[in-house]
Design an enzyme around this catalytic site. Sequence first.
Site, PDB file in Angstrom:
ATOM      1  N   GLU A   4      -0.624  -8.986  -1.137  1.00  0.00           N
ATOM      2  CA  GLU A   4      -1.249  -8.342   0.030  1.00  0.00           C
ATOM      3  C   GLU A   4      -2.386  -7.423  -0.424  1.00  0.00           C
ATOM      4  O   GLU A   4      -2.489  -6.260  -0.011  1.00  0.00           O
ATOM      5  CB  GLU A   4      -0.229  -7.586   0.896  1.00  0.00           C
ATOM      6  CG  GLU A   4      -0.711  -7.358   2.323  1.00  0.00           C
ATOM      7  CD  GLU A   4       0.268  -6.576   3.196  1.00  0.00           C
ATOM      8  OE1 GLU A   4       0.268  -5.340   3.150  1.00  0.00           O
ATOM      9  OE2 GLU A   4       1.035  -7.228   3.936  1.00  0.00           O
ATOM     10  N   GLU A  43      -2.098   5.269   2.752  1.00  0.00           N
ATOM     11  CA  GLU A  43      -2.076   3.855   2.383  1.00  0.00           C
ATOM     12  C   GLU A  43      -3.442   3.300   1.986  1.00  0.00           C
ATOM     13  O   GLU A  43      -3.542   2.479   1.059  1.00  0.00           O
ATOM     14  CB  GLU A  43      -1.476   3.014   3.520  1.00  0.00           C
ATOM     15  CG  GLU A  43       0.022   3.211   3.729  1.00  0.00           C
ATOM     16  CD  GLU A  43       0.382   4.423   4.573  1.00  0.00           C
ATOM     17  OE1 GLU A  43      -0.546   5.119   5.051  1.00  0.00           O
ATOM     18  OE2 GLU A  43       1.586   4.706   4.749  1.00  0.00           O
ATOM     19  N   HIS A  71       5.979   5.339  13.151  1.00  0.00           N
ATOM     20  CA  HIS A  71       6.381   6.145  11.993  1.00  0.00           C
ATOM     21  C   HIS A  71       5.220   6.679  11.168  1.00  0.00           C
ATOM     22  O   HIS A  71       5.414   7.461  10.249  1.00  0.00           O
ATOM     23  CB  HIS A  71       7.300   5.334  11.057  1.00  0.00           C
ATOM     24  CG  HIS A  71       6.581   4.239  10.312  1.00  0.00           C
ATOM     25  ND1 HIS A  71       5.874   4.486   9.164  1.00  0.00           N
ATOM     26  CD2 HIS A  71       6.462   2.928  10.548  1.00  0.00           C
ATOM     27  CE1 HIS A  71       5.346   3.350   8.729  1.00  0.00           C
ATOM     28  NE2 HIS A  71       5.677   2.387   9.551  1.00  0.00           N
ATOM     29  N   ASP A 131       0.792  -1.234   0.000  1.00  0.00           N
ATOM     30  CA  ASP A 131       0.000   0.000   0.000  1.00  0.00           C
ATOM     31  C   ASP A 131       0.819   1.277   0.000  1.00  0.00           C
ATOM     32  O   ASP A 131       0.356   2.320   0.436  1.00  0.00           O
ATOM     33  CB  ASP A 131      -0.917  -0.010   1.222  1.00  0.00           C
ATOM     34  CG  ASP A 131      -0.139  -0.229   2.517  1.00  0.00           C
ATOM     35  OD1 ASP A 131       1.081   0.006   2.507  1.00  0.00           O
ATOM     36  OD2 ASP A 131      -0.747  -0.634   3.520  1.00  0.00           O
ATOM     37  N   ARG A 176       2.477   8.413   9.096  1.00  0.00           N
ATOM     38  CA  ARG A 176       2.354   9.808   8.664  1.00  0.00           C
ATOM     39  C   ARG A 176       1.267  10.566   9.439  1.00  0.00           C
ATOM     40  O   ARG A 176       1.451  11.734   9.808  1.00  0.00           O
ATOM     41  CB  ARG A 176       2.035   9.787   7.162  1.00  0.00           C
ATOM     42  CG  ARG A 176       2.034  11.106   6.447  1.00  0.00           C
ATOM     43  CD  ARG A 176       1.902  10.856   4.953  1.00  0.00           C
ATOM     44  NE  ARG A 176       3.197  10.617   4.335  1.00  0.00           N
ATOM     45  CZ  ARG A 176       3.912  11.559   3.735  1.00  0.00           C
ATOM     46  NH1 ARG A 176       3.464  12.790   3.669  1.00  0.00           N
ATOM     47  NH2 ARG A 176       5.072  11.268   3.204  1.00  0.00           N
ATOM     48  N   HIS A 205      13.090   4.807  12.938  1.00  0.00           N
ATOM     49  CA  HIS A 205      12.881   4.914  11.494  1.00  0.00           C
ATOM     50  C   HIS A 205      13.798   6.014  10.970  1.00  0.00           C
ATOM     51  O   HIS A 205      14.101   6.968  11.692  1.00  0.00           O
ATOM     52  CB  HIS A 205      11.408   5.267  11.247  1.00  0.00           C
ATOM     53  CG  HIS A 205      10.944   5.107   9.836  1.00  0.00           C
ATOM     54  ND1 HIS A 205      11.262   6.006   8.854  1.00  0.00           N
ATOM     55  CD2 HIS A 205      10.188   4.155   9.241  1.00  0.00           C
ATOM     56  CE1 HIS A 205      10.710   5.619   7.702  1.00  0.00           C
ATOM     57  NE2 HIS A 205      10.054   4.494   7.910  1.00  0.00           N
TER      58      HIS A 205
END
Length: 372
Positions: free
Chosen positions: A118, A132, A208, A96, A210, A241
């Site tokens: 996926e 995503e 992490h 994604d 967004r 990250h």
Amino acid sequence: MKNITCVVGTRPEAIKMSPVILELRKDKDFHVTVLSTGQHTDMLIQALNDFGIVPDVNLNIMKKTQTLDYITSSVLQGVGEFLDAHEQDMILVHGDTSTTFAAALAGFYRHVTVGHVEAGLRSHDLNLPFPEEANRLLTDRITKLFFAPTKGDADNLIREGIDSNRIHITGNTVIDALYAILESQKGMSEPEYMHKANGRPLILMTAHRRESWGETLRGICSAVIDVIHKRNDVVFLIPLHKNPVVRDVIHECLDAYSDNVIFTEPLNYPEFVYAMNRSEFILSDSGGVQEEASAINKPVLIMRTLSERPDAITHGTCILVGTERNNIRDESLRILNDPEYMKSITAKNIMPFGNGTASIKIHEAIRSYFGI
Ligand code: UD1
Ligand code: UDP
């Protein structure tokens, strides 16, 4: 001979696509090209390296600060140019990310069959996770062959009008990756961070997303501090990250707590799996970690308000705690202080994401699609 290009751009795509690449490469009827968009650099190469894979093509698009427009347009352009120069029978994308959607679009524009590994995960909220959920929906509009990890994911696709003959329920390839690494890990020496932990109870944390950048991430860090104040005996292991937007905030909030926080660079996959196994529980907003933890029966407090992986929650090991400081703190302390509660967070059904044979099933489905 069929030409198949496997596209990867970020760390999770590398980990989850590697078992598929290795499986397809065993087949003499396929010529497999691994194309990295380079949306991630070191984190992607590190993950591929754990599986002995080196990209055949690397578009190297990453910049220190990159917008969604930039990633999407440069992947579209770069993958498009590759496909123009090298005729392909199939392009396989994973998951994604912006790499996923833009690479699928480049394939679609050239009438190259798009296979989506996926496929079918849905949060049913276009803004969570962002971007995503949109990438999944957009990719699945232009996908021909769907590899859905679970029946629930396949049902999502059917509800959207996808012909069930084009959907294969395979399990999640992350379980294949996890099993391969657990096997190769035998005899591995203790990672450096274990010396620093020095026998103290370990809590593994990754963050992490967004949508959590800024204040939400600060709230998450405040919850960590609250837990440290109540339980000074524990130590948080935080593999950071590489995104400066994330690491700068975490450093700013938690650098003062160096007695109870171990920072590392992104861990290689064997070291990370080791950390998951050794931790009391995991605090994370990662998708892949939810799937992995359910396979090793490790409690995860998911720092998100919803999950597109409902099986991880009904399975029993993953608990949706949201992103509020107080909830994260209270649930963390409950697990740490109440051994009966900790024991109750165990698997309620078996292996929701498959038994590590997803890549074999994907290989078989691709052979059958080509009639070989
Ligand atoms: C991306 C994906 C997200 C996925 C996540 C996995 C998009 C829009 N986002 O988010 O879906 O869950 O990867 O980690 O597709 N950086 C490095 N080195 C690296 C990787 C990243 O320095 O190896 C830094 C760079 O400054 C880069 C920044 O991280 O600009 C952000 O990378 P980006 O891929 O845009 O976003 P992620 O938050 O990593
Ligand atoms: N992971 C890793 N090293 C780390 C942190 C995570 O190998 O330091 C692995 C983890 O096991 C999982 C994947 O990376 O398979 C998750 O990647 P990430 O959190 O970047 O993305 P997401 O799963 O949220 O898309």
